[in-house]
Design an enzyme around this catalytic site. Structure first.
Site, PDB file in Angstrom:
ATOM      1  N   HIS A 256     -54.244  42.515   2.796  1.00 32.07           N
ATOM      2  CA  HIS A 256     -55.609  42.990   2.985  1.00 32.07           C
ATOM      3  C   HIS A 256     -55.731  44.372   2.346  1.00 32.07           C
ATOM      4  O   HIS A 256     -55.005  45.297   2.713  1.00 32.07           O
ATOM      5  CB  HIS A 256     -55.935  43.065   4.473  1.00 32.07           C
ATOM      6  CG  HIS A 256     -57.307  43.576   4.762  1.00 32.07           C
ATOM      7  ND1 HIS A 256     -58.431  42.876   4.414  1.00 32.07           N
ATOM      8  CD2 HIS A 256     -57.738  44.723   5.333  1.00 32.07           C
ATOM      9  CE1 HIS A 256     -59.502  43.560   4.773  1.00 32.07           C
ATOM     10  NE2 HIS A 256     -59.108  44.696   5.326  1.00 32.07           N
TER      11      HIS A 256
ATOM     12  N   ASP B 212     -58.472  47.254   1.642  1.00 24.13           N
ATOM     13  CA  ASP B 212     -59.824  47.769   1.815  1.00 24.13           C
ATOM     14  C   ASP B 212     -60.325  48.297   0.477  1.00 24.13           C
ATOM     15  O   ASP B 212     -59.684  49.147  -0.153  1.00 24.13           O
ATOM     16  CB  ASP B 212     -59.829  48.888   2.859  1.00 24.13           C
ATOM     17  CG  ASP B 212     -59.640  48.345   4.271  1.00 24.13           C
ATOM     18  OD1 ASP B 212     -60.206  47.291   4.577  1.00 24.13           O
ATOM     19  OD2 ASP B 212     -58.920  48.986   5.053  1.00 24.13           O
TER      20      ASP B 212
ATOM     21  N   ASP C 280     -61.333  41.509   8.848  1.00 23.65           N
ATOM     22  CA  ASP C 280     -61.332  42.878   9.384  1.00 23.65           C
ATOM     23  C   ASP C 280     -62.730  43.455   9.558  1.00 23.65           C
ATOM     24  O   ASP C 280     -62.899  44.663   9.577  1.00 23.65           O
ATOM     25  CB  ASP C 280     -60.508  43.790   8.463  1.00 23.65           C
ATOM     26  CG  ASP C 280     -60.181  45.132   9.110  1.00 23.65           C
ATOM     27  OD1 ASP C 280     -60.026  45.177  10.336  1.00 23.65           O
ATOM     28  OD2 ASP C 280     -60.106  46.138   8.387  1.00 23.65           O
TER      29      ASP C 280
ATOM     30  N   HIS D 196     -66.841  46.504   4.199  1.00 19.00           N
ATOM     31  CA  HIS D 196     -66.882  46.723   5.655  1.00 19.00           C
ATOM     32  C   HIS D 196     -66.353  48.072   6.135  1.00 19.00           C
ATOM     33  O   HIS D 196     -66.263  48.286   7.355  1.00 19.00           O
ATOM     34  CB  HIS D 196     -66.165  45.580   6.382  1.00 19.00           C
ATOM     35  CG  HIS D 196     -64.686  45.484   6.122  1.00 19.00           C
ATOM     36  ND1 HIS D 196     -64.148  44.496   5.333  1.00 19.00           N
ATOM     37  CD2 HIS D 196     -63.647  46.236   6.536  1.00 19.00           C
ATOM     38  CE1 HIS D 196     -62.837  44.647   5.285  1.00 19.00           C
ATOM     39  NE2 HIS D 196     -62.509  45.701   6.011  1.00 19.00           N
TER      40      HIS D 196
END
Length: 1036
Positions: free
Chosen positions: A257, A259, A369, A574
């Site tokens: 993951h 970001d 997430d 997000h």
């Protein structure tokens, strides 16, 4: 001879044998590395920019050595590493070891090869697994070192603002002999030790694992590698004992993951992707069974642009089925705040990218997430060819443990998708025994399904899987006492879940995260930019579509719009749109919004010129008039501001048809002009024939009545438009959370700087202004505006905000009793309680009291009457009993110490109404507030009003009009049912349509196919909250 074994001492004996702290002079860990050799040469240069390899290697490098520090934060150091492997290491495995507290990447032969990140357990690069005499013993590598860690550079804590002066030290750089046989034995013992500890004293397998590990220590002479095979044979005997058929299967998927921005800026994410994915590809070459799931088309596009060689390798592994694109969206966007159309574009841009680049779209929506999930998402997924959804964020719930890990999720329209939460409650597993046991123990759907996901790899800041994670799981593949662990693809996981789905439960409505609700308000300028830019792109598309249909020479700006949409979609990531990011990211985001505003204004002007050229060109003898354009799908009568011949702004009341324009020379006379009166006590009353209001000197709304019914909205003795300031100090997640106890600190704002005075005396518009001091150093100025014929009262608000850890809200107590309030969401609305009975109610109610998310409006109604709050850029709202509140500003200090400090301008409105909010037009009026009419100076004497599109039912909203993606001669129109009703509606257009057909959200024709063209238009059938897309092929 067998000896009595004490469990604790046996466990600790094995632990010390593996320890990297104790007894390393005589234990196994101390033998992991053999001979060491310094580098032949090390040199570096430093730059504040992130530059490409070709530019870097041309720079002048200066000598460097281990122990040197580099920086400050966000700088980049390039190292030239010259190696010379000793010839006596022939036949040995040789590693280049590199340890620093920055993020590094190895370049070899001008290609990125592997990340080097201490926090991601990647401290070495394998030069050769068996050094051959024929191999070059001398070579040159480059290491690109980012002066930031895996999680940025927070000063004192991870989420603190970055330390701008932090230095990053190179603590190790050398060649070593790596003893692979020691490593394999270490992994055997680590897994056995974890089985012994974690299976518990009641488990036979726990003792088998412990006694085996103990015996391995007995057998193993660390100074004699010839003893290692016997020790490994003991471990293999344990790992070779198989499970029964009923054992749970854990589907392990490599994942990383990343970001797209968070505690580091967008540009650093590009390098994080390269570091992580280069490492993954290297692992795949050595482990052909490894499957890696990768989401976010934007990140792949970055790598395609910046690292074409790496991207070509990715495409090869996609073709092999090892590198698996998932998600289907442009980024892993926030699940609450983007508009319905923005969410459609996330899928449209993402799925088209995956189709174009890899030959297929994604079948799983991947959003692990994000801070909650809109109840409209199932329909949007289904419309984009996705029937499967994976996340885990609801494991963070503050109050209630979500009751399922595998279930069907049903949206507000009835669409269902198979949903899976990895029961280990993480997307960053490390392949440990503890994690696979938790995955089984935690699973809330035992007996319904016997399979679950296990996402392994370092995440958030990148990193991804490691060889050690894979090696641990190989030993747990089918070992008695542990769940089966198999490397799988997302499709293999969901396919088996689908086969077992007959007993699954269904969850209806939103997946509400009971945490992080401060993100509906934090970084107000980002929220405002998002709403404004969604409106700008809507209007540019509508006007450009009309121009294409009317003016054959006009070229629809498809490529420019795609670029602008992708900027907007990127900012919906997000941690960006929610405001939980550092100042550098905020600056980037605001710059992207500025680019969208500028380019959007230019594109809009070009479209209007093409659409209305004849009306805008000066004509002899014609007086100046105004062309007013309406981009919404209903007729509007509103007060506009236009510039007169003398250059002064004047007001005019105009009526403009649905999605069209009208030429205005002589403005309409209002049915009743606005009257404004100042009373002896300093209060001011305003009335326009629809509503009448009374404001006291503080700007409080003391009366709000519907003129026709004399129904009062404000309870006796109460003040509406009451500002309140709260202390706002969460437990940890500063930008993210608002805690329940902040409500105990409410302080009404009562310090008057400038009392209420009349600003506009009435006629077409009346207004009054006042100023307040807010907190210690902030001020608020507000103009309260009532327009002729308008059913709502507007509050144009400006705030100079200088607070720290404070929360500003505005409250409207209303004379309405209802157990639920209604909130607009994407393509519809839903209800949330204003009270609580159960813990689920408590969580939703308590969070409703703190703030929940909504889009353009929230409404509290009883039978026959209600009050709505509208807004133009706010997303946090609440309804507690009979009090509606709008969240205005926060002031967190982490991870951005400057969050929200500065000037803010926003508008909200209050609208009382008879009947339901649907019948009263609350939905339409909220759109009107957000999509102002466009006024353009014109010279034509007269011209009939013109409408391009209209819809026969007020329950149906025509949300978007754009050129079709793959058919330049066609328009795509998107509509949705907004009332929650079953209805037929006619879509009418003034254009000559050759063919109409229903299509999905990816603009592919659906099974329903062609729609008949009738005199009244195209007939469309809607069920509650259904979204329909219609392709209109225009006659040339």
């Amino acid at each position: 001879m067998a000896a009595l074994k004490h469990r604790r001492t046996a466990l600790e004996r094995v632990e010390k044998f593996l320890s990297d702290t104790y007894f390393t002079d005589c234990n196994l860990r101390g033998r992991l590395f053999g001979d060491r050799c310094p580098l032949a040469s090390l040199s570096c240069f430093q730059t504040p920019r992130r530059i490409p390899y070709d530019e870097a290697v041309r720079q002048e490098f200066r000598p460097a050595q281990v122990g040197d520090s580099f920086g400050p934060t966000w700088q980049t150091c390039w190292f030239k590493v010259e190696l010379s492997i000793p010839p006596e290491w022939a036949g040995r495995e040789v590693h280049f070891v590199w340890e620093s507290d920055g993020e590094g990447m190895v370049w070899r032969d001008a290609q990125p090869i592997q990340g080097l990140t201490k926090e991601g357990e990647k401290n070495s690069y394998i030069l050769t697994r068996t050094l051959k005499k024929s191999e070059p013993h001398s070579l040159t590598l480059y290491v690109e070192l980012a002066c930031n860690g895996l999680f940025g550079a927070g000063k004192g804590s991870m989420i603190a603002p970055p330390d701008p002066d932090r230095r990053f030290t190179l603590s190790k750089a050398e060649l070593v002999v790596f003893n692979r046989d020691v490593y394999e034995l270490l992994v055997d013992l680590e897994v056995l030790l974890d089985m012994a500890r974690l299976l518990g004293e009641e488990s036979q397998r726990s003792f088998q694992a412990l006694y085996t590990a103990n015996q391995m220590v007995n057998v193993c002479d660390v100074a004699d590698p010839s003893t290692f095979p016997a020790a490994r044979g003991l471990a293999a005997a344990v790992f070779g004992q198989r499970n029964g058929e009923s054992q749970h299967t854990v589907h392990a998927l490599g994942h990383c993951h990343i970001d797209s921005a968070w505690l580091w800026p967008y540009e650093e994410t590009i390098r994080k992707c390269a570091r992580s994915w280069a490492t993954v590809l290297g692992l795949m070459e050595c482990n052909p069974e490894l499957i890696f799931a990768c989401s976010q088309a934007q990140q792949l596009e970055w790598v395609r642009s910046w690292y074409p060689g790496l991207y070509a390798r990715i495409q090869d592994f996609v073709a092999k089925g090892q590198f698996v694109p998932v998600g289907g969206t442009w980024v892993e966007m926030d699940g609450n705040l983007p508009s319905g159309e923005s969410m459609v574009r996330q899928f449209l841009q993402g799925q088209r990218f995956f189709q174009q680049q890899f030959g297929h779209t994604c079948s799983e929506f991947w959003l692990p997430d994000t801070f909650g999930y809109s109840a409209q998402l199932p329909q949007l997924m289904r419309g984009c060819g996705i029937r499967r959804f994976l996340t885990q964020k609801l494991s963070w719930n503050l109050v209630n443990s979500f009751p399922h890990h595998t279930f069907f999720w049903e949206g507000i329209d009835g669409s269902r998708v198979l949903t899976h939460f990895p029961p280990g409650d993480s997307y960053g597993m490390q392949g440990r025994v503890e994690e696979v046991l938790k995955t089984v123990k935690n699973n809330k759907d035992k007996g319904r399904v016997n399979h679950s996901a296990f996402l392994f790899g370092f995440g958030d800041g990148g990193g991804g899987p490691t060889q050690k994670m894979l090696d641990r799981m190989k030993r747990m593949n089918d070992t008695d006492g542990l769940p089966r662990v198999q490397i799988s693809t997302p499709d293999q996981l969901f396919s088996v879940l689908e086969q077992e789905s007959s007993q699954l439960c269904t969850w209806v409505g939103e997946l509400f995260l009971e945490l992080h609700n401060g993100t509906y308000t934090t970084q107000a300028q980002i929220k405002k930019g998002n709403r404004e830019c969604e409106r700008i792109l809507h209007d540019v598309e509508v006007l450009s579509s009309l121009a294409v249909a009317q003016a054959s020479a006009f070229q629809y700006p498809a490529s420019q719009l795609q670029h602008l949409w992708r900027l907007l979609l990127l900012n919906q990531f997000h941690d960006v749109l929610p405001g939980s990011c550092i100042q550098l990211v905020v600056e980037d985001a605001l710059q992207y919004y500025t680019e969208i505003r500028r380019a959007g204004a230019r594109l809009q002007e070009e479209a209007v010129q093409a659409l209305c050229r004849e009306l805008l060109q000066p004509q002899a003898g014609s007086a100046q008039s105004s062309l007013v354009l309406n981009t919404l799908p209903w007729e509007r009568t509103e007060v506009i501001c236009r510039t007169g011949p003398d250059g002064r702004d004047t007001l005019a009341l105009v009526t403009v048809p649905s999605m069209g324009y009208a030429l205005v020379r002589e403005p309409l006379l209002p049915p009743q002009p606005v009257t404004v009166r100042k009373q002896e006590d300093g209060s001011i009353t305003m009335e326009n024939g629809v509503i009448s209001v009374c404001l006291d000197m503080m700007g409080h709304l003391t009366s709000l009545q519907l003129v026709g019914s004399q129904r009062e909205s404000v309870p006796a003795g109460c003040y509406a438009n009451q500002f309140a300031l709260f202390d706002d100090v969460p437990l940890y997640w500063d930008a993210w959370d608002v805690m329940d106890y902040h409500l105990e600190t409410r302080k009404p704002v009562r310090r008057l700087l400038k009392p209420l005075e009349v600003s506009l005396a009435g006629g077409l518009r009346g207004s009054a202004s006042f100023s307040l001091q807010v907190g210690e150093g902030s001020s608020l100025t507000q103009e309260v505006i009532l327009d002729a014929s308008c059913p709502y009262l507007r509050f144009l608000t400006q705030v100079e905000w200088k607070e720290a850890h404070k929360f500003l809200k505005v409250e409207f107590p209303v004379r309405v009793r209802s157990t639920n309030a209604t909130y607009e969401i994407q393509f519809g609305h839903l209800q949330r309680p204003t009270h609580w009975n159960t813990s689920w109610d408590w969580a939703r109610f308590e969070l409703s009291l703190l703030q929940v998310w909504a889009h353009k409006w929230v409404d509290l109604s009883e039978h026959g009457f209600g009050v709505a709050l509208l807004n133009d850029c706010k997303y946090g709202a609440s309804a507690h009993g009979n009090v509606l509140s709008l969240s205005l500003l926060r002031a967190p200090k982490s991870p951005d110490a400057t969050a929200d400090i500065g000037h803010h301008q926003f508008t909200y409105a209050v609208m009382p109404h008879l009947g339901s909010f649907q019948d009263a037009g609350v939905i339409q009026r909220a759109y009107d507030l957000n999509f102002p009419l466009h006024v353009v100076p014109a010279s034509c004497a007269q011209c009939p009003a013109w409408s391009a599109f209209s819809v026969s039912s007020p329950a149906v909203v025509l949300e978007a009009v754009k050129q079709a993606e793959d058919r330049p001669g066609a328009l795509l129109v998107r509509l949705y049912e907004a009332h929650g009703s079953t209805v037929d509606a006619w879509l009418q257009t003034s254009f000559s349509v050759q063919e109409a057909m229903l299509c999905d959200l990816l603009e592919q024709p659906t099974a329903e196919g062609h729609l008949p063209l009738e005199q009244q238009g195209v007939r469309l059938s809607f069920t509650p909250f259904r979204v329909l897309s219609v392709l209109l092929v225009l006659r040339q």
